[in-house]
Design an enzyme around this catalytic site. Sequence first.
Site, mmCIF file in Angstrom:
data_model
loop_
_atom_site.group_PDB
_atom_site.id
_atom_site.type_symbol
_atom_site.label_atom_id
_atom_site.label_comp_id
_atom_site.label_asym_id
_atom_site.label_seq_id
_atom_site.Cartn_x
_atom_site.Cartn_y
_atom_site.Cartn_z
ATOM 1 N N LYS A 116 0.791 -1.080 0.216
ATOM 2 C CA LYS A 116 -0.082 -0.057 -0.123
ATOM 3 C C LYS A 116 0.627 1.473 0.001
ATOM 4 O O LYS A 116 0.454 2.314 -0.377
ATOM 5 C CB LYS A 116 -0.928 -0.085 1.395
ATOM 6 N N GLY A 164 -8.566 -6.570 3.362
ATOM 7 C CA GLY A 164 -9.656 -7.216 4.283
ATOM 8 C C GLY A 164 -10.041 -6.318 5.401
ATOM 9 O O GLY A 164 -10.680 -7.120 6.316
ATOM 10 N N HIS A 208 -17.357 5.724 -0.051
ATOM 11 C CA HIS A 208 -16.510 4.896 -0.820
ATOM 12 C C HIS A 208 -16.910 4.884 -2.298
ATOM 13 O O HIS A 208 -17.842 4.269 -2.579
ATOM 14 C CB HIS A 208 -16.526 3.667 -0.229
ATOM 15 N N HIS A 235 -15.916 -3.498 6.825
ATOM 16 C CA HIS A 235 -15.111 -3.253 5.695
ATOM 17 C C HIS A 235 -15.748 -4.150 4.504
ATOM 18 O O HIS A 235 -15.003 -4.307 3.375
ATOM 19 C CB HIS A 235 -13.968 -3.360 6.073
ATOM 20 N N ARG A 291 -7.556 -6.568 -10.190
ATOM 21 C CA ARG A 291 -8.475 -7.725 -10.489
ATOM 22 C C ARG A 291 -9.957 -7.280 -10.973
ATOM 23 O O ARG A 291 -10.409 -5.876 -10.859
ATOM 24 C CB ARG A 291 -8.506 -8.388 -9.459
#
Length: 447
Positions: A116, A164, A208, A235, A291
């Site tokens: 990240k 996750g 989001h 989440h 993906r």
Amino acid sequence: MFDKILIANRGEIALRVIRAAREMGIGTVAVHSTADADAMHVRMADESVCIGPPAAGKSYLSFPNIISACEVTGAQAIHPGYGFLSENANFVQIVEDHEITFIGPSAEHIRMMGDKITAKETMKKLGVPCVPGSEGGVPDLETARALAGDMGFPVIIKATAGGGGRGMKLARTADDLESAWQTARSEAKAAFGNDEVYIEKYLGTPRHIEIQVFGDGKGRAVHLGERDCSLQRRHQKVLEEAPGPSISAEQRAEIGKTCADAVAEMKYSGAGTIEFLYENGEFFFIEMNTRLQVEHPVTEAIFGIDLVREQIRVAAGLPMEFDQDTLALNGHAIEVRLNAEKLPKFNPSPGRISQYHAPGGLGVRMDSALYDGYTIPPYYDSLIGKLIVHGRDRPEALARLERALGELIIDGVDTTVPLFHALLQEPAIQSGDYTIHWLEHWLETNL
Ligand code: ADP
């Protein structure tokens, strides 16, 4: 074009890929664990290979078993779906070493976005707006204190290798910092074997918003607008819609172009998603998923395109079938994730389906691997289907969702269907006025 591809996945996403391949005249190979011998993806594919016992580590995640399945069947390419090996750079490297094509981005891009800090640095350089925070990893608690002091509380401590929602801790005040720091690091170490963390300003009431991008790997890329996935529990996304109810055409064009230019510059190949938190009219990058996403059908619905078909074409070296000027957004789409879970605690509810009836009619798409008499095994994800509706506008999509949910029959196991019946009665859902915290609050008071 390929003659035959292997799908290294199960459930609805394996069906999704088989359907695209079949329309393109490409042969399909399903792989399955012993627990999935009767699964719909096995029945639907042209060929199938058993790759091991129920535990995913010994079947759906086994590099040698999947590569061998390609070799014995002569499949020339692998579609990974989502989850499992879809963002495993080492797997991609090994697939390519065996002269098999991976239908997805390069190992290098997967690796870059999987870390990240590197992802954030890369995006920042490419002009993508990021959440204010530390420059890279934070070495010790003293540095964390100094940074948080400058930034102002609340702050969030996040694992470099995170995913996750794990290895992520909120510090509301200076007093919380030490324990948040310790917990985030130990969770990160346990989950990812890497305890490096970084700090970000914590946004209180964001939505989001994620941008779907698509590149040809040679420097051309487009964006396909946004999805609003703010309705989340722990989440995990629960309901997604496109376009975002709070995003204007001008904002879409602007952030979309920023994202498309960034992936063009990277020479990114295939489908990707750039995730943002959105607050007070501003976008803040949090991560990129390299993906196909679970929620890709809402984008397909409003643009009238097949993202899996495009993934396969680009992997085969063909050009994209669309460009930015020919992509036109039409109407509104909503997806709900149907899980085999028992409310109110969302406990997994595997078991035998005694009756299954899928809804139909105008603007309704049901992506599911269920059938009458199918037994949902206890070993995998609890997602058993996705109901996607498309309407001329948001009110029509909402009405269609309610109508379609009313037609759906899944008997024999508990599902999250009643949750959506209840949510549709809520003014905040009807108006589209919700943030990433709305659902958690609602669940606390209503379930
Ligand atoms: P993961 O890869 O574990 O899913 P993300 O970075 O995508 O981690 O963050 C997951 C979720 O955590 C976001 O969707 C959001 O709800 C919350 N989150 C992450 N960063 C922040 C932040 N800076 N401020 C507020 N919430 C955040």
